[in-house]
Design an enzyme around this catalytic site. Structure first.
Site, short mmCIF file in Angstrom:
data_model
loop_
_atom_site.label_atom_id
_atom_site.label_comp_id
_atom_site.label_asym_id
_atom_site.label_seq_id
_atom_site.Cartn_x
_atom_site.Cartn_y
_atom_site.Cartn_z
N GLU A 188 87.01 43.82 63.80
CA GLU A 188 87.43 45.08 64.42
C GLU A 188 86.68 46.31 63.91
O GLU A 188 87.18 47.08 63.08
CB GLU A 188 88.94 45.28 64.27
CG GLU A 188 89.75 44.17 64.93
CD GLU A 188 91.21 44.53 65.13
OE1 GLU A 188 91.67 45.54 64.59
OE2 GLU A 188 91.88 43.79 65.86
N GLU A 204 92.68 36.90 67.71
CA GLU A 204 94.02 37.42 67.38
C GLU A 204 94.76 37.74 68.67
O GLU A 204 94.17 38.28 69.61
CB GLU A 204 93.96 38.72 66.57
CG GLU A 204 93.58 38.56 65.13
CD GLU A 204 93.62 39.88 64.36
OE1 GLU A 204 94.44 40.77 64.69
OE2 GLU A 204 92.82 40.02 63.41
C1 NOJ Z 1 94.35 43.66 63.98
C2 NOJ Z 1 93.92 43.37 62.59
O1 NOJ Z 1 92.80 42.55 62.56
C3 NOJ Z 1 95.02 42.84 61.70
O2 NOJ Z 1 94.61 42.98 60.41
C4 NOJ Z 1 96.31 43.57 62.02
O3 NOJ Z 1 97.33 43.23 61.14
C5 NOJ Z 1 96.72 43.24 63.43
N1 NOJ Z 1 95.67 43.65 64.35
C6 NOJ Z 1 98.02 43.90 63.87
O4 NOJ Z 1 97.88 45.28 63.87
#
Ligand code: NOJ
Length: 478
Positions: free
Chosen positions: A197, A384
């Site tokens: 990200e 994710e």
């Molecule tokens: C994106 C991130 O990669 C992760 O670290 C985070 O906890 C989740 N989204 C939820 O916000």
């Protein structure tokens, strides 16, 4: 609850009796999911976590401090002053976590490596103890038949690296670290993701100041930070390939997901254009090997300084594109020069427990479709997907997170559509295996399918874990 009258009951009973003689298709008896809900036979099911969010053990095994240690210990930066000092204590409880994975029946686990466990100072002398921890973890996964998908950078930058991502040297240090880990772990790991990200460790961290290191820099400096981020990715890809030639290499990116407000030709075209434009400094650039002209024109004097060879590295071909998908950006066609407009969310638009987590399950379909139609990657993974929910314990100690199941089921329904239409989506990693340190939100937001009692560290499967086990067992939306 509504009372059922004797007369109504009689009617229901009669209808049931009438049905008893009718032969129903097999799936409606709950034996088999309909073919339309089935995933491809080799589809990879997994869960995801990240080092700083679960490990704890911040002073163990020679680990150096990361910018998140510094930031979370700075008063006022995280909810309640929460830190990752202990988190889920996976540093010690990793075998238990592998058991949770095993019970779910997942074939894969996406985890990250803490750079400062391997190089406590970011560069220089590696720590054998740090590497050993991950080897133990990977052995445990292997013994349980679970394939690791390893992220090399999930925001926990070694604090010793002067200037952080403002410094070009950090991108070079990342490549050294990535190459070293790839070589050391090439026996254990066949899938690497460079970074996680970009917008979060660049814009949120150096422009908005919400994440570590909490800076608010002007546009030109932010663009340079972004450039160093994607340069680290590109140099990282090259370093992994040089040191672990058999590995599959990709990244995990939260590309902005542009969803056509109406599924018709004009709006679909607008969403495709928006996907390129809205992801210009990150995914668009690294998949095209060049900054889009529109981005350079828009940023003008603030555009990043690029050195010879940078763009070639940044555009290094990937084996897969990993997408972290949570929430939609609705787009419609308009008469403007760029060809699209972004719809604001109405006040009543539904959300999950995090204020940014608007619910729009079709975003997972459009994430895959837009990326595939624009850039034609070899493979896509959902690295994710998941949600926060206001999980509470029932009197019997259960967590009945029907809202999370709703969120996940609807996303998988849309992902199944993408797979059924032939897009090369190869796997899905649910965020997250268990509740954990949610960055600036500390422990106030729970994303896990296992509940963590932060006093005892006990992990308890939620209803969503039961549901996910069934999805995996049947390889279908249930
Ligand atoms: C994106 C991130 O990669 C992760 O670290 C985070 O906890 C989740 N989204 C939820 O916000």
């Amino acid at each position: 609850m509504t009372d059922i009258t004797r007369r109504q009951f009689g009617k229901v009973a009669a209808a049931t009796a009438a049905l008893a003689g009718v032969s129903l298709p097999e799936f409606s008896l709950g034996q088999q999911p309909p073919v339309s809900r089935q995933f491809p036979p080799d589809f990879v099911w997994g869960c995801a976590t990240a080092a700083y969010q679960i490990e704890g053990g911040v002073h163990e095994g020679g680990r150096g401090a990361s910018i998140w240690d510094v930031f979370s210990h700075t008063p006022g930066k995280t909810y309640n002053g929460d830190t990752g000092d202990l988190a889920d204590d996976s540093y010690h409880l990793y075998k238990e976590d592998v058991r949770l994975l095993k019970n779910l029946g997942v074939g894969a686990y996406r985890m990250s490596i803490a750079w400062s466990r391997i190089f406590p100072n970011g560069t220089g002398q590696p720590s054998a103890a740090g590497l050993d921890y991950y080897k133990r973890m990977l052995d445990e996964l292997q013994q349980n038949g679970i394939t690791p998908y390893v992220t090399l950078f999930h925001w926990d930058l070694p604090a010793a690296l002067a200037g952080g991502w403002q410094s070009r040297a950090t991108a070079l240090a990342f490549a050294d670290y990535a190459g070293y880990v790839a070589r050391q772990l090439s026996d254990h790991v066949r899938h690497f993701m460079t970074t996680n990200e970009f917008a979060c460790f660049t814009d949120l961290s150096y422009q908005i100041g919400q994440f570590a290191p909490g800076l608010k820099l002007p546009a030109a400096e932010v663009n340079q930070v972004r450039h160093h981020g994607i340069l680290a990715h590109g140099l990282g890809v090259q370093a992994i390939r040089a040191n672990a030639p058999a590995a599959q290499v990709g990244l995990a990116e939260n590309a902005k997901v542009c969803v056509p407000v109406i599924e018709d030709r004009a709006n679909m075209e607008a969403a495709r254009r928006a996907t390129r434009e809205e992801n210009a400094p990150f995914l668009t650039t690294l998949l095209e090997g060049a900054y889009p002209d529109s981005y350079l024109e828009r940023e003008a004097a603030n555009a990043p300084h690029v050195e010879p060879g940078d763009m070639k590295a940044i555009g290094s071909p990937l084996d897969f594109v990993g997408l972290n998908v949570y929430t939609p950006t609705y787009v419609r066609a308009d008469g403007s020069a760029r060809g699209y407009a972004i719809e604001p969310y109405p006040a009543s638009y539904p959300k999950m427990a995090s204020p940014w987590l608007y619910i729009g399950p079709e975003c997972i379909y459009w994430a895959v479709r837009n990326v595939c139609e624009i850039w034609n990657p070899r493979a896509v993974y959902i690295t994710e997907n998941g949600c926060s929910a206001a999980d509470g314990l029932t009197a019997e100690g259960r967590i009945e997170d029907t809202d999370r199941v709703m969120y996940l089921r609807n996303h998988l329904t849309n992902l199944q559509r993408a797979a059924a239409e032939g897009f090369p989506v190869k796997g899905y990693f649910l965020w997250s295996l268990m509740d954990n340190f949610e960055w600036a939100d500390g422990y106030s937001k729970r994303f896990g399918i296992h509940y963590v009692d932060y006093k005892t560290l006990k992990r308890t499967p939620k209803l969503s874990a039961e549901w996910y086990r069934e999805v995996i067992a049947r390889n279908a939306v249930v």
